[in-house]
Each structure stands twice: as structure tokens, then as C-alpha cells.
Design a protein around this motif. Structure first.
Motif, PDB file in Angstrom:
ATOM      1  N   PRO A  21      19.153 -10.932   7.314  1.00  0.00           N
ATOM      2  CA  PRO A  21      18.507 -10.223   8.428  1.00  0.00           C
ATOM      3  C   PRO A  21      17.022 -10.006   8.164  1.00  0.00           C
ATOM      4  O   PRO A  21      16.622  -9.680   7.048  1.00  0.00           O
ATOM      5  CB  PRO A  21      19.267  -8.895   8.498  1.00  0.00           C
ATOM      6  CG  PRO A  21      19.887  -8.736   7.153  1.00  0.00           C
ATOM      7  CD  PRO A  21      20.193 -10.114   6.662  1.00  0.00           C
ATOM      8  N   ALA A  22      16.224 -10.185   9.194  1.00  0.00           N
ATOM      9  CA  ALA A  22      14.765 -10.061   9.059  1.00  0.00           C
ATOM     10  C   ALA A  22      14.372  -8.587   9.066  1.00  0.00           C
ATOM     11  O   ALA A  22      13.950  -8.033  10.077  1.00  0.00           O
ATOM     12  CB  ALA A  22      14.064 -10.806  10.185  1.00  0.00           C
ATOM     13  N   ILE A  23      14.520  -7.945   7.899  1.00  0.00           N
ATOM     14  CA  ILE A  23      14.150  -6.543   7.738  1.00  0.00           C
ATOM     15  C   ILE A  23      13.010  -6.476   6.733  1.00  0.00           C
ATOM     16  O   ILE A  23      13.156  -6.898   5.584  1.00  0.00           O
ATOM     17  CB  ILE A  23      15.332  -5.692   7.255  1.00  0.00           C
ATOM     18  CG1 ILE A  23      16.529  -5.831   8.207  1.00  0.00           C
ATOM     19  CG2 ILE A  23      14.924  -4.231   7.144  1.00  0.00           C
ATOM     20  CD1 ILE A  23      17.764  -5.099   7.732  1.00  0.00           C
ATOM     21  N   ASP A  24      11.887  -5.957   7.167  1.00  0.00           N
ATOM     22  CA  ASP A  24      10.728  -5.835   6.280  1.00  0.00           C
ATOM     23  C   ASP A  24      10.987  -4.725   5.269  1.00  0.00           C
ATOM     24  O   ASP A  24      11.303  -3.589   5.651  1.00  0.00           O
ATOM     25  CB  ASP A  24       9.476  -5.504   7.095  1.00  0.00           C
ATOM     26  CG  ASP A  24       8.199  -5.654   6.286  1.00  0.00           C
ATOM     27  OD1 ASP A  24       8.271  -5.597   5.033  1.00  0.00           O
ATOM     28  OD2 ASP A  24       7.126  -5.818   6.887  1.00  0.00           O
ATOM     29  N   PRO A  25      10.892  -5.003   3.945  1.00  0.00           N
ATOM     30  CA  PRO A  25      11.079  -3.953   2.930  1.00  0.00           C
ATOM     31  C   PRO A  25      10.109  -2.793   3.089  1.00  0.00           C
ATOM     32  O   PRO A  25      10.374  -1.693   2.618  1.00  0.00           O
ATOM     33  CB  PRO A  25      10.841  -4.696   1.610  1.00  0.00           C
ATOM     34  CG  PRO A  25      11.120  -6.123   1.921  1.00  0.00           C
ATOM     35  CD  PRO A  25      10.672  -6.315   3.335  1.00  0.00           C
ATOM     36  N   VAL A  26       8.966  -3.050   3.748  1.00  0.00           N
ATOM     37  CA  VAL A  26       7.977  -1.996   4.003  1.00  0.00           C
ATOM     38  C   VAL A  26       8.204  -1.445   5.402  1.00  0.00           C
ATOM     39  O   VAL A  26       8.080  -2.168   6.391  1.00  0.00           O
ATOM     40  CB  VAL A  26       6.542  -2.532   3.862  1.00  0.00           C
ATOM     41  CG1 VAL A  26       5.532  -1.432   4.182  1.00  0.00           C
ATOM     42  CG2 VAL A  26       6.321  -3.080   2.458  1.00  0.00           C
ATOM     43  N   LEU A  27       8.547  -0.173   5.495  1.00  0.00           N
ATOM     44  CA  LEU A  27       8.804   0.447   6.793  1.00  0.00           C
ATOM     45  C   LEU A  27       7.510   0.685   7.551  1.00  0.00           C
ATOM     46  O   LEU A  27       7.387   0.340   8.731  1.00  0.00           O
ATOM     47  CB  LEU A  27       9.554   1.766   6.609  1.00  0.00           C
ATOM     48  CG  LEU A  27       9.829   2.579   7.873  1.00  0.00           C
ATOM     49  CD1 LEU A  27      10.707   1.796   8.826  1.00  0.00           C
ATOM     50  CD2 LEU A  27      10.467   3.914   7.514  1.00  0.00           C
ATOM     51  N   VAL A  28       6.528   1.270   6.861  1.00  0.00           N
ATOM     52  CA  VAL A  28       5.246   1.591   7.483  1.00  0.00           C
ATOM     53  C   VAL A  28       4.131   1.245   6.505  1.00  0.00           C
ATOM     54  O   VAL A  28       4.224   1.554   5.311  1.00  0.00           O
ATOM     55  CB  VAL A  28       5.157   3.090   7.857  1.00  0.00           C
ATOM     56  CG1 VAL A  28       3.792   3.401   8.467  1.00  0.00           C
ATOM     57  CG2 VAL A  28       6.264   3.474   8.836  1.00  0.00           C
ATOM     58  N   GLN A  29       3.086   0.608   7.012  1.00  0.00           N
ATOM     59  CA  GLN A  29       1.921   0.269   6.198  1.00  0.00           C
ATOM     60  C   GLN A  29       0.711   1.000   6.762  1.00  0.00           C
ATOM     61  O   GLN A  29       0.302   0.768   7.893  1.00  0.00           O
ATOM     62  CB  GLN A  29       1.667  -1.237   6.202  1.00  0.00           C
ATOM     63  CG  GLN A  29       0.494  -1.677   5.348  1.00  0.00           C
ATOM     64  CD  GLN A  29       0.872  -1.828   3.887  1.00  0.00           C
ATOM     65  OE1 GLN A  29       1.940  -2.353   3.579  1.00  0.00           O
ATOM     66  NE2 GLN A  29       0.008  -1.386   2.994  1.00  0.00           N
ATOM     67  N   LEU A  30       0.156   1.922   5.973  1.00  0.00           N
ATOM     68  CA  LEU A  30      -1.033   2.671   6.380  1.00  0.00           C
ATOM     69  C   LEU A  30      -2.152   2.349   5.398  1.00  0.00           C
ATOM     70  O   LEU A  30      -2.331   3.026   4.383  1.00  0.00           O
ATOM     71  CB  LEU A  30      -0.741   4.175   6.400  1.00  0.00           C
ATOM     72  CG  LEU A  30       0.381   4.635   7.344  1.00  0.00           C
ATOM     73  CD1 LEU A  30       0.659   6.119   7.163  1.00  0.00           C
ATOM     74  CD2 LEU A  30      -0.001   4.346   8.797  1.00  0.00           C
ATOM     75  N   GLY A  31      -2.893   1.297   5.712  1.00  0.00           N
ATOM     76  CA  GLY A  31      -3.950   0.871   4.793  1.00  0.00           C
ATOM     77  C   GLY A  31      -3.329   0.430   3.474  1.00  0.00           C
ATOM     78  O   GLY A  31      -2.393  -0.368   3.448  1.00  0.00           O
ATOM     79  N   PRO A  32      -3.802   0.984   2.347  1.00  0.00           N
ATOM     80  CA  PRO A  32      -3.228   0.608   1.048  1.00  0.00           C
ATOM     81  C   PRO A  32      -1.894   1.288   0.775  1.00  0.00           C
ATOM     82  O   PRO A  32      -1.194   0.944  -0.169  1.00  0.00           O
ATOM     83  CB  PRO A  32      -4.298   1.079   0.052  1.00  0.00           C
ATOM     84  CG  PRO A  32      -4.960   2.232   0.748  1.00  0.00           C
ATOM     85  CD  PRO A  32      -4.963   1.878   2.213  1.00  0.00           C
ATOM     86  N   LEU A  33      -1.533   2.273   1.589  1.00  0.00           N
ATOM     87  CA  LEU A  33      -0.298   3.021   1.380  1.00  0.00           C
ATOM     88  C   LEU A  33       0.860   2.343   2.108  1.00  0.00           C
ATOM     89  O   LEU A  33       0.799   2.151   3.326  1.00  0.00           O
ATOM     90  CB  LEU A  33      -0.452   4.456   1.872  1.00  0.00           C
ATOM     91  CG  LEU A  33       0.797   5.345   1.770  1.00  0.00           C
ATOM     92  CD1 LEU A  33       1.214   5.517   0.311  1.00  0.00           C
ATOM     93  CD2 LEU A  33       0.535   6.715   2.409  1.00  0.00           C
TER      94      LEU A  33
END
Length: 272
Positions: A9-21
């Protein structure tokens, strides 16, 4: 690729990307397991009848124990991975030992770290050690469930090659369909073991200090050994003697210790 293999399944391991965080599912799994487990633990100690009339600790004690447990999980989990699963690499690259964001945690190490942290905390507060370990054993499957689901989302710790209809082709596991062993472990170590622990509570297990902790140790060890039959061993270790894996060998002492603790607790009188 066989027609019965399921795509990952195409699930991004990163839920939210806020700049470098980056907020990762794996980190959220740890947080969810700790917080939900803490809330359930508070509910358990708030019911004196479960303990034979008097709770051995207060909900406020658990508030402080959460911090100690968190340190134990992180430090122990990382140290266990360094020592048991990849010592040669970290001996050559010691700076990477603290790079936990790159992955690499050991449940057995995390369990050992949490055990040490909770024993120290209980002694410092004058709390019965076994009772604190009991309540921890009841809620631990919650964290195990979320952790294994996060492993699946990350596409890591995949299973051995398989031809079952639900086999999955993992993005980093090559073109071969594999067992989704993370989901097997989430079911065994998380759901099944949690139901067992709730039954222990229901049957009055918390009235005998050490019963719940012993059953958790046995239950996790057996569940992990079963799961290892479907899980691909770490590439740097491979299979050990007689086709076993490191996870199996680390789980055997846990089963033995859990059985010993259970027998010891059953021979003692219920807590007054």
C-alpha cells in the motif's frame, strides 16, 4: 510477480513534513502506545477491587512512571539493537549509535531498559515492584500493536518469501512476494496478548503480584517465536544454528523467566 501477490500500500512513512521537521508514523506509534497504555494503567490503579481492596500505587505515580518508562524504552531499545543486531557496524561507526532517526530498535532491549527503569522508580517511591510490573504487562501489548503496524507502514522487517494469497511485495524486499509478518506479530503480540492480559485482570490476577508480569513474559516470548518463523531475519545476521533467528534466542529466556515468575507468584498468598 505471481498474480496472487498484493502490492504494498502506498503509505508515506512521513505523516507530516514541516520544513526540516518530519512527523513519522513510527514516532506516533511509540507515542500512541505510551499514552494509551498510561491511560489504561490509570484506570486499573483507580479500581482498588482489582488489587484486593487497596491499590498499590496512585494514578499520580503512573504519571511519573511514564517518563521513566519512556526513557527505558528508547535507551534500552537502541542499546539492544546496537549490541544484539549490528555490533560490528556500530563498533566501526560509534557516532551512529545516537542516530535513532535512522531506525534500529530492539524490543528485547526496550523491555530490559523499561524493566530497569520501573524497578528503580518503584524502589524510589516505595511501590511494590511486582505490582508496577503487572500493570505494565497488562498495557504493553497496546504499544506492541502500534509498533508492528508502524513497521508495516515503513515497509521494514518484512517476512520470508511466501505463496499465500495475501503475500505482499515490499518496496525494499525485492520482487519476491513475502509474508506480511509485521501484521502477524501485530495480531499475536498486540491483539491476542492484550485479550489474554485483560482476561488475567478479569480473573483477579492483579491480586497476586507477579502473575500478570509472568504471563506477559511468557505470552510475548511465545508470540515472538511463532512470528519469527514467518519473518525474514536481519540481513547482517541471517539464520543462526538449526535455522533459528536472533529474535527466537532472545525470546527463550523471556518465556523461561515468565514461567518462573508465574509459578513463584502463584505459590504466594494474594496481596492484602
Amino acid at each position: 510477480m505471481p498474480t496472487f501477490a498484493l502490492p504494498f500500500p502506498a503509505i508515506d512513512p512521513v505523516l507530516v513534513q514541516l520544513g526540516p521537521l518530519a512527523v513519522r508514523w513510527y514516532a506516533l506509534a511509540y507515542i500512541a502506545g505510551l499514552v494509551i497504555g498510561w491511560l489504561l494503567a490509570r484506570m486499573l490503579v483507580a479500581r482498588p477491587s482489582l488489587w484486593g481492596g487497596t491499590s498499590p500505587m496512585t494514578p499520580q505515580d503512573l504519571d511519573d512512571a511514564l517518563f521513566w518508562a519512556t526513557l527505558g524504552v528508547i535507551l534500552g531499545g537502541r542499546l539492544g539493537y546496537v549490541l544484539f543486531y549490528n555490533p560490528a557496524y556500530f563498533a566501526a561507526n560509534p557516532a551512529d549509535i545516537v542516530a535513532v532517526w535512522k531506525g534500529g530498535m530492539s524490543f528485547h532491549g526496550g523491555l530490559a531498559g523499561t524493566l530497569v527503569a520501573l524497578v528503580l522508580f518503584a524502589r524510589a517511591r516505595g511501590i511494590r515492584v511486582m505490582s508496577l510490573l503487572d500493570v505494565s504487562g497488562v498495557v504493553a501489548p497496546i504499544g506492541l500493536f502500534f509498533g508492528r503496524i508502524a513497521n508495516f507502514i515503513n515497509g521494514e522487517l518484512w517476512g520470508r518469501p511466501a505463496d499465500v494469497p495475501w503475500a505482499v511485495v515490499f518496496p525494499h524486499g525485492g520482487p519476491v512476494p513475502r509474508h506480511p509478518s509485521q501484521l502477524y506479530e501485530a495480531a499475536l503480540e498486540g491483539i491476542v496478548l492484550f485479550v489474554v492480559m485483560l482476561a488475567v485482570v478479569r480473573l483477579g490476577g492483579l491480586k497476586r503480584p507477579g502473575v500478570a508480569a509472568g504471563i506477559f513474559g511468557m505470552g510475548y516470548g511465545i508470540s515472538r517465536i511463532i512470528g519469527e518463523f514467518f519473518r525474514e531475519p536481519d540481513a547482517q545476521l541471517g539464520y543462526l544454528a538449526f535455522g533459528t533467528t536472533m529474535g527466537m534466542w532472545l525470546s527463550v529466556p523471556l518465556v523461561v523467566a515468565g514461567a518462573g515468575l508465574l509459578l513463584y507468584a502463584l505459590k504466594r498468598k494474594p496481596a492484602a
